[in-house]
Enzyme design. Structure first.
Site, PDB file in Angstrom:
ATOM      1  CG  ASN A   9      -1.707   1.239   1.405  1.00  0.00           C
ATOM      2  OD1 ASN A   9      -1.776   2.079   0.489  1.00  0.00           O
ATOM      3  ND2 ASN A   9      -2.336   1.400   2.566  1.00  0.00           N
ATOM      4  CE  LYS A  11      -0.103   3.197   4.770  1.00  0.00           C
ATOM      5  NZ  LYS A  11       0.036   3.285   6.222  1.00  0.00           N
ATOM      6  CG  HIS A  93      -5.684   1.881   5.343  1.00  0.00           C
ATOM      7  ND1 HIS A  93      -5.220   2.837   6.222  1.00  0.00           N
ATOM      8  CD2 HIS A  93      -4.666   1.004   5.159  1.00  0.00           C
ATOM      9  CE1 HIS A  93      -3.966   2.529   6.541  1.00  0.00           C
ATOM     10  NE2 HIS A  93      -3.600   1.431   5.915  1.00  0.00           N
ATOM     11  CD  GLU A  95      -2.811   5.480   6.841  1.00  0.00           C
ATOM     12  OE1 GLU A  95      -2.819   5.568   5.595  1.00  0.00           O
ATOM     13  OE2 GLU A  95      -1.896   4.897   7.474  1.00  0.00           O
ATOM     14  CD  GLU A 165      -3.212  -2.470   7.346  1.00  0.00           C
ATOM     15  OE1 GLU A 165      -2.059  -2.587   6.927  1.00  0.00           O
ATOM     16  OE2 GLU A 165      -3.960  -1.539   7.032  1.00  0.00           O
ATOM     17  N   GLY A 171       2.758   2.412  10.695  1.00  0.00           N
ATOM     18  CA  GLY A 171       3.652   3.549  10.510  1.00  0.00           C
ATOM     19  C   GLY A 171       4.384   3.970  11.774  1.00  0.00           C
ATOM     20  CB  SER A 210       5.662  -1.666  11.825  1.00  0.00           C
ATOM     21  OG  SER A 210       5.235  -0.331  12.061  1.00  0.00           O
TER      22      SER A 210
HETATM   23  P1  13P Z   1       3.254   0.446   7.648  1.00  0.00           P
HETATM   24  O1  13P Z   1       3.788  -0.825   7.042  1.00  0.00           O
HETATM   25  O2  13P Z   1       3.970   1.667   7.142  1.00  0.00           O
HETATM   26  O3  13P Z   1       3.154   0.367   9.130  1.00  0.00           O
HETATM   27  O4  13P Z   1       1.768   0.608   7.090  1.00  0.00           O
HETATM   28  C1  13P Z   1       0.890  -0.455   7.189  1.00  0.00           C
HETATM   29  C2  13P Z   1      -0.340  -0.125   6.435  1.00  0.00           C
HETATM   30  O5  13P Z   1      -1.073   0.777   6.798  1.00  0.00           O
HETATM   31  C3  13P Z   1      -0.626  -0.868   5.216  1.00  0.00           C
HETATM   32  O6  13P Z   1      -1.902  -0.631   4.754  1.00  0.00           O
END
Ligand code: 13P
Length: 247
Positions: A9, A11, A93, A95, A165, A171, A210
């Protein structure tokens, strides 16, 4: 036996040049062991779809509209994603849920439209740190999944993927331990099994948060972890491919 999916992803990162370079790097180094999918920003989907046309790497979108077509400014229809060559779309997601207030019901409607249009939704679920500390991780994940089951039925999850997740691991560099992740994955599969054993056995459940080249192998070796949804580490072709090798 479920196959593994390693999904990147991206983003809201990169630009046209860096996206092209990243796709080329992943294509060149793909050893073909695990299925790979990449989720670039929407404006690059058409371009990347063209670049992936002859490859084994699948394309996905970071979101999908809950409506078929019409006056929904800023949204992208599942049929349009298909025209770009998408096989997958993320839905819910964290976010989107936390920064853009997407509700369980909206996320479920996005999943439903994806399934109806031949796109495989990747339903993202997971608890915040506060929810984990309150001991309500399973309640939160169950509620997020129940919204989809209530709207579309358990069978619809047979045409979907689930990504667990934990929000506190996204992140942050703070990864769930393999045991913590496996526990929630097993809970999800067990919950589905009570409604439909076939769906539970078949559905891929990815871990995200992560995941990186050093922790991937241990996470991916867990019985109910069928792949990864990778953010930061998917922005470097080498790291993404190393994670895929860990399958
Ligand atoms: P990270 O791997 O940067 O923690 O992000 C995970 C994520 O949100 C994948 O959709």
């Amino acid at each position: 036996m479920r196959s593994s999916l390693i999904a990147g992803n991206w983003k809201m990162n990169g630009n046209l040049q860096s996206v092209v370079e990243l796709v080329e790097g992943i294509k060149a180094g793909n050893a073909g062991k695990a299925e790979l999918a990449i989720f670039p920003p929407a404006v690059f989907l058409m371009k990347v779809g063209g670049m992936l046309a002859e490859s084994e790497i699948a394309l996905g979108a970071q979101n999908v509209c809950d409506q078929e077509a019409g006056a929904f400014t800023g949204e992208i229809a599942a049929s349009m994603l298909r025209e770009c060559g998408c096989r997958y779309a993320l839905a819910g997601h964290s976010e989107r849920r936390s920064l853009y207030q997407e509700t369980d019901q909206l996320v479920a409607a996005r999943c439903a439209m994806a399934v109806a249009s031949g796109i495989i939704p990747i339903l993202c679920v997971g608890e915040t740190l506060q929810e984990r500390e309150q001991g309500i991780t399973e309640d939160v994940v169950a509620r997020q999944i129940d919204a989809v089951i209530n709207l579309s039925g358990i069978a619809s999850l047979g045409q979907a993927i689930i990504a667990y997740e934990p929000v506190w691991a996204i992140g942050t560099g703070k990864v769930a331990t393999p045991d913590q992740a496996q526990e929630v994955h097993a809970f999800i599969r067990g919950k589905l099994a009570r409604l439909n054993a076939d769906v539970a056995e078949k559905v891929q459940i990815l871990y995200g948060g992560s995941m990186n080249p050093s922790n991937a192998a241990e996470l991916l070796s867990q019985a109910d972890i069928d792949g990864g949804l990778i953010g930061g580490a998917s922005l470097k072709a080498d790291d993404f491919l190393t994670i895929a090798q860990a399958v």
